[in-house]
Design an enzyme around this catalytic site. Structure first.
Site, PDB file in Angstrom:
ATOM      1  N   ASP A 118       0.851  -1.200   0.000  1.00 19.62           N
ATOM      2  CA  ASP A 118       0.000   0.000   0.000  1.00 19.62           C
ATOM      3  C   ASP A 118       0.882   1.243   0.000  1.00 19.62           C
ATOM      4  OD1 ASP A 118       0.901  -0.648   2.507  1.00 19.62           O
ATOM      5  OD2 ASP A 118      -1.066  -0.660   3.463  1.00 19.62           O
ATOM      6  N   GLU A 188      -5.466   3.426   4.210  1.00 16.08           N
ATOM      7  CA  GLU A 188      -5.893   4.026   5.490  1.00 16.08           C
ATOM      8  C   GLU A 188      -7.414   4.220   5.573  1.00 16.08           C
ATOM      9  OE1 GLU A 188      -4.155   4.175   8.067  1.00 16.08           O
ATOM     10  OE2 GLU A 188      -2.088   4.082   7.389  1.00 16.08           O
TER      11      GLU A 188
HETATM   12 ZN    ZN Z   1      -0.692   0.552   7.537  1.00 19.26          ZN
END
Ligand code: ZN
Length: 464
Positions: A118, A188
């Site tokens: 990510d 997130e």
């Molecule tokens: Zn994280």
């Protein structure tokens, strides 16, 4: 899932770390007798490659760290990933789910393995004191200017993946199958993986459905520690916006209004009774109201009030119970204040991720090759599940046969980490806190851990 049994000591995480650090881990000793697929020869070849690449990777890490981007704004980071994967000869697809990047490396028959990193950072002001600390501030969509910093280690995740990708190209003779590197936006807010799916990751963009989905997250344990545990690892989560509508007016004449602030306040306290009175006490449920927004003036009753909720659960039944109860509380309160039918409270479901469940057999298999790499006492195979959440596993989409493994890698300076354990703090710092510091020595270590995981499922059988 049942709640973790109560530990008399304060922090089960600290206890697990202490146990792992001082006694080694008995459960693994039994499985360690079986060899992994990554031969000693292949492992040392891989390690030489990563060591050689270490300085370059640390520079990439520092660069990404110093230039953090919030979810769906990872244009620069995505650019670095795309350029790097293109140079390495991957087939690269960009702009999936806004800023997502996918690189595909086909190398004959064999399993399809997706490795995901990510890319997004946090709206936190960095206070690590490193020379490459972030000073970035950005205006969000809501117009609010916020500081931005990588306080969850996603900068390391991206760097590790680029290191793995480079080594996989160099090691092409030692593995077969299709290796897919995914740089995902917006972990997130728990919406990035779903955005990639909704944008046609496996359809419009034609990315092959993986047999294995692998990933790593940084953990504030010492560099060299790996947590590889099967079963439920992380809670499921929902982000929900609730809006109460009323009738605004003068603060001195509340009887002529319908006060949405009062409704919201009542809801906040009643929501906690969902956890204490609705959900089975044996189950885990968390309901947090993280933001309350209403009105501007002392003496004006506003028209509406917004609550931003976050849920955590290990069972989808508990999730359904909580959502239903929230709705019922909202409507009950609105009815109490005689809100008209067309102005009842609304609920916007902004992002959902189910609990993250690791395939136990796959994790055991990966651990077999990781133990020779990190040492038996540094591999923690029985770590308690946490109420933190992820959307990593969402990338599998509707494909139920994808085997999933998400492991945690220690990134804290070993001296600081040991001190924190001795002090009884468990960790030297926490994710999302301003002092979350990824030690540079974890860059080659994490790369090697990820590379070993990928090779464990893709390596050719040793010839001799
Ligand atoms: Zn994280």
């Amino acid at each position: 899932m049942k709640k973790n049994s109560r530990n008399p000591l304060k922090s089960p995480i600290g206890v697990a770390l202490i146990a792992a650090a001082s006694f080694g881990v008995i459960a693994v000793a039994q499985t360690a007798l079986q060899q992994g697929n990554v031969s000693e020869n292949l492992s040392s070849k891989a390690k030489a490659l990563v060591d050689q690449d270490s300085e370059r990777l640390q520079e990439i890490f520092k660069d990404i760290h110093q230039n953090p981007e919030l979810g769906f704004m990872e244009v620069r980071t995505a650019g670095i990933v795309a350029k790097e994967l293109e140079t390495l000869g991957f087939e690269v697809k960009t702009g999936i789910g806004k800023t997502g990047v996918v690189g595909i490396l086909k190398n004959g028959d064999g399993p399809t393995v997706m490795y995901r990193a990510d890319m997004d950072a946090n709206a936190v002001e960095e206070n690590t004191g490193v020379p490459y600390a972030s000073e970035v501030r950005v205006k969000r969509e809501d117009g609010i200017e916020v500081p931005v910093a990588h306080m969850c280690g996603h900068d390391a995740h991206v760097t590790w993946m680029l290191g793995i990708a480079k080594a996989m190209v160099a090691l092409k003779d030692d593995w077969s199958g299709t290796f897919i590197a995914v740089a995902q936006p917006a972990e997130e807010p728990i919406t990035g993986a779903q955005a990639m799916l909704d944008d046609g990751l496996y359809t419009k963009h034609g990315v092959p459905v993986p047999d294995y989905l692998l990933g790593l997250h940084t953990a504030p344990g010492p560099v060299g520690m790996v947590i590889g545990a099967g079963g439920t690892r992380m809670a499921g989560t929902d982000q929900i916006d609730v809006t109460f509508y009323g009738k605004g007016g003068h603060g001195s004449r509340p009887h002529e209004t319908k006060d949405p602030v009062i409704m919201a306040a009542a809801a906040i306290t009643q929501y906690q009774m969902i956890v204490s009175r609705v959900v089975d006490p044996q189950e885990t449920a968390v309901l947090t109201v993280g933001s309350v927004q209403a009105g501007t003036d002392n003496n004006v009753i506003p028209e509406s009030a917004l609550l931003k909720l976050n849920l955590r659960f290990f069972s989808l039944d508990v999730r359904a119970q909580m959502i239903e109860a929230i709705k019922s509380i909202n409507n009950g309160i609105a009815n109490t204040y005689k809100v008209p039918e067309d102005a009842m409270p609304t609920m916007v479901m902004k992002g959902f991720s189910p609990p993250l469940v690791n395939d136990p057999d796959l994790v055991e298999k990966l651990n077999r090759s990781l133990i020779p790499l990190v040492g038996e006492k540094n591999l923690v195979p029985n770590f308690p599940a946490v109420t933190g959440s992820e959307d990593f596993h969402v990338l599998a989409g509707e494909n139920k046969n994808v085997k999933i493994a998400y492991l945690l890698v220690g990134i804290a300076d070993p001296v600081e980490a040991r001190k924190a354990i001795q002090d009884g703090r468990g960790f030297p710092f926490a994710a999302h806190s301003p002092d979350y510091k990824v030690d540079l020595s974890s860059i080659p270590v994490g790369t090697m851990v990820g590379l070993t995981m990928v090779l464990e499922v893709m390596a050719n059988a040793p010839t001799e």
